[in-house]
Write an enzyme that holds these catalytic residues in place. Structure first.
Site, PDB file in Angstrom:
ATOM      1  N   CYS A 142       0.876  -1.366  -0.027  1.00  0.00           N
ATOM      2  CA  CYS A 142      -0.043   0.002   0.065  1.00  0.00           C
ATOM      3  C   CYS A 142       1.107   1.111  -0.115  1.00  0.00           C
ATOM      4  O   CYS A 142       0.333   2.207  -0.696  1.00  0.00           O
ATOM      5  CB  CYS A 142      -0.907  -0.075   1.223  1.00  0.00           C
ATOM      6  SG  CYS A 142      -0.221   0.052   2.870  1.00  0.00           S
ATOM      7  N   HIS A 196      -2.181   0.163   6.827  1.00  0.00           N
ATOM      8  CA  HIS A 196      -2.494   0.680   5.233  1.00  0.00           C
ATOM      9  C   HIS A 196      -1.965   2.135   5.279  1.00  0.00           C
ATOM     10  O   HIS A 196      -1.753   2.987   6.053  1.00  0.00           O
ATOM     11  CB  HIS A 196      -4.024   0.701   5.314  1.00  0.00           C
ATOM     12  CG  HIS A 196      -4.516   0.635   3.981  1.00  0.00           C
ATOM     13  ND1 HIS A 196      -3.926  -0.133   2.870  1.00  0.00           N
ATOM     14  CD2 HIS A 196      -5.502   1.350   3.212  1.00  0.00           C
ATOM     15  CE1 HIS A 196      -4.508   0.010   1.828  1.00  0.00           C
ATOM     16  NE2 HIS A 196      -5.342   1.151   1.801  1.00  0.00           N
ATOM     17  N   ASP A 199      -7.798   5.672  -2.644  1.00  0.00           N
ATOM     18  CA  ASP A 199      -7.174   4.526  -2.181  1.00  0.00           C
ATOM     19  C   ASP A 199      -6.718   3.617  -3.381  1.00  0.00           C
ATOM     20  O   ASP A 199      -7.420   3.070  -4.026  1.00  0.00           O
ATOM     21  CB  ASP A 199      -7.999   3.678  -1.250  1.00  0.00           C
ATOM     22  CG  ASP A 199      -7.091   2.668  -0.563  1.00  0.00           C
ATOM     23  OD1 ASP A 199      -6.032   2.536  -0.961  1.00  0.00           O
ATOM     24  OD2 ASP A 199      -7.869   1.876   0.313  1.00  0.00           O
TER      25      ASP A 199
END
Length: 651
Positions: free
Chosen positions: A409, A453, A469
């Site tokens: 991520c 994350h 995202d």
């Protein structure tokens, strides 16, 4: 000299083995933290002492022990570069305890070792205060107390002395509970030296570079627990906001200037979610909350980036009530000076990414369209979400976007923000946690380090800061089902993150629920909860003087009750002792009075010498008394024999 040997006799092998068992239980948890060479030395010294006792061989000379001490201290210094502090101090304690075994010859030395073992047991709580640690140290206290009883009553069986040790610990339990509830609590860790007090905590860092979060995601440790009042939001909305990063040097993201405020401004739609967070210590000031927090916890402030900050680093487990909205529009003034840090990029880095972003900007009529082109790029260009991305060089964004296309991520969030800034859109990186798992046993949501994350926020005109995202674009299953479902099966993850053994998951749920009860009720008994408890029993706003005085009188009353019970039990429940006192009274009336310091064996020998005609009966009475008083339990036949001898005895 003879009397000293009687009062301080040599160690028997069975008592030595029992003693070593207690010491091993105390030292064993430290073996995972100590250097390998110290573990090896401790093991050798333990085995060496058993070998010497087994063959009744002499102990090493003092000069050899002195060399061991000097070498061990020097080794500890070389390993830790100091002999002060938590880690080096524990290492020294284990070293000295192991070396003390080579001086262990008589019972007095063993008692010193046991007292040292009690202290070493306490040091395990410097590292872990979990339920298994507490249970193991309780067992070690039981074994070490039984060792003390062994030396006081060497003729009794080990099982009998173990029962006595259990009774002693049970009698101490009420005092322990009084100390737990009434002893004035202080805020702070059990160990506070700055150089190593918090070396064992895990969590998000105050910077982000390639690989930082992917390494953290391989940890199964719990970051925090959440108890919702009502239903929890759907998993795709579980974004737990943490550190926000503005500054980028080509490889690492950092926070920049941090300002704090006492109010939160944003526009919310939909229903709020009320919940309570139990946050594990991580040695930073961040407080995690569901995006977007509507309130500020006590003793906390909020930054313009909507990041909650505690006024002091989180070095103990903390609980705070929260309210959040998952549908919102972030406010903030459209201020050029405030947005300028969100446009800065290091010169000379990632030229291909710059050209691609500028091309998108030229082709788009709105800022939102530019951001959407970037999301579409991550969705269709064959990116792979993995915990084991390849190493990246100087132009890390270019190498990721146009080369490997394999990352975690932090790679996606970093590249996305770089692209937005290159296209002229203010953007920043947000880190935290995404997801969480409801424990069906106690209904707490558990958020682990493996849920760490990173995502992005872009400033869009008329909308403010908007979350994007890119990881969800490349791997939607990451947000919908968690990291275990998103990464390849060959990637390293904690065992329990992938297991399909439902019975094993059931055990884990029950264990997590039990550990949570321990954390909430025992470890969470902080000064605030102590004040709440004392107010419920009538002590309104108690000071530490009031608590200390109450504790003094409560413990005193409890000890007085315990002493009265023991005295009554000695008078009414010990027929062996009553017969012995009757025998001593008969001799006392004839002028042979037992001195207060005189033990039964010495008194019997003195009396037998004074009355040689009755020596045989005197020694028989003495032998029966010693055997029943300090040996095994008295059965009815032996007790009847002693009663008959005492009744018929006269001089």
């Amino acid at each position: 000299m003879a009397s000293e040997k009687q009062s301080n006799p040599p160690i028997q092998l069975r008592h030595l083995l029992w003693l070593l068992a207690g010491l091993s239980l105390v030292v064993a948890p430290h073996a995972l933290r100590l250097p390998w060479w110290l573990n090896l030395i401790a093991l050798i010294l333990f085995v060496w002492r058993v070998y010497l006792a087994w063959g009744e061989r002499p102990l090493p000379q003092k000069w050899l022990l002195a060399l061991f001490v000097i070498g061990g201290v020097f080794g500890v210094y070389l390993t830790y570069r100091t002999i002060f502090g938590r880690d080096s101090g524990v290492a020294m304690l284990v070293l000295f305890l192991s070396l003390k075994l080579l001086e262990l010859h008589r019972q007095r030395d063993a008692i010193v070792l046991i007292l040292l073992s009690y202290f070493l047991a306490l040091t395990n709580f410097f590292y872990s205060q979990t339920l298994p640690t507490a249970g193991l140290m309780l067992v070690s206290a039981l074994i070490n107390t039984a060792s003390l009883v062994n030396f006081a009553a060497p003729l009794r069986t080990l099982q009998a002395n173990l029962r006595t040790a259990g009774v002693l610990l049970a009698q101490a339990a009420p005092v322990m509970l009084l100390l737990f509830f009434l002893f004035p609590r202080v805020q702070g860790p059990l160990w506070g030296l700055p150089q190593d007090a918090y070396s064992g905590v895990t969590g998000l860092s105050d910077s982000m570079s390639p690989g930082a979060i992917s390494r953290l995601s391989q940890s199964d440790a719990i970051a925090f627990r959440v108890r919702f009042q009502g239903d929890a939001p759907p998993r795709p909305q579980l974004y737990w906001r943490g550190p926000v990063f503005w500054e980028f040097d080509g490889r690492t993201w950092r926070p920049g200037d941090v300002r704090t405020f006492n109010q939160i401004k944003f526009e919310a739609t939909g229903k709020p979610y009320d919940y309570e967070v139990t946050l594990e210590p991580h040695n930073h000031n961040w407080l995690f909350a569901l995006e977007l927090a509507a309130i500020i916890p006590p003793n906390a402030r909020v930054t313009p980036e909507y990041m909650l900050l505690s006024r002091t680093p989180v070095r103990n487990r903390v609980r705070y009530a929260m309210r959040s909205y998952t549908n919102f529009t972030e406010g903030g003034a459209d201020d050029t000076d405030e947005l300028r840090p969100g446009l800065l990029l290091p010169e000379g880095y990632n030229p291909r990414a710059r050209r691609l972003a500028q091309q998108w900007a030229a082709q788009s009529t709105t800022d939102a369209a530019v951001a959407q082109k970037a999301i579409d790029y991550f969705r269709v260009e064959g990116f792979v979400y993995t915990l084991e991305p390849p190493l990246l060089g100087r132009d890390s964004v270019d190498e990721f976007l146009f080369g490997s296309k394999r990352g975690f991520c932090e790679h996606y969030a970093s590249s996305f923000v770089f692209l937005m800034r290159a296209a002229g859109l203010p953007a920043r990186v947000v880190t935290g946690y995404q997801g969480g798992e409801i424990n069906p046993v106690d209904q707490y949501m558990i958020v682990r380090q493996s849920d760490a994350h990173a995502w992005a926020e872009v400033w869009l005109k008329d909308r403010g800061w908007v979350r994007f995202d890119p990881t969800a674009a490349a791997s939607p299953v990451r947000v919908e089902s968690g990291v275990a479902a998103a990464v390849p099966a060959t990637d390293p993850l904690p065992l329990m993150a992938r297991t399909t053994l439902y019975w094993l998951r059931g055990l884990r749920y029950n264990w997590d629920a039990l550990a949570n009860k321990w954390n909430q009720l025992v470890l969470g008994y902080n000064p605030e909860r102590q004040r709440q408890f004392l107010s419920r029993i009538g002590m309104k706003e108690p000071s530490w003087e009031d608590m200390a005085l109450t504790l003094f009188w409560a413990v005193g009353a409890l000890l007085a009750l315990l002493l009265a019970w023991l005295l009554r039990r000695m008078k009414t429940a010990d027929p062996v002792q009553r017969l012995w006192l009757r025998f001593c009274a008969k001799l006392g009336r004839k002028g042979c009075v037992r001195a207060p310091h005189e033990g039964p064996a010495d008194f019997i020998e003195r009396t037998a010498g004074r009355y040689p005609a009755h020596a045989e009966r005197i020694r028989a009475i003495g032998a029966l008394y010693i055997a029943m008083r300090y040996g095994s339990r008295a059965d009815a036949q032996v007790l009847a024999k002693l009663r008959l001898l005492v009744r018929e005895f006269s001089v």
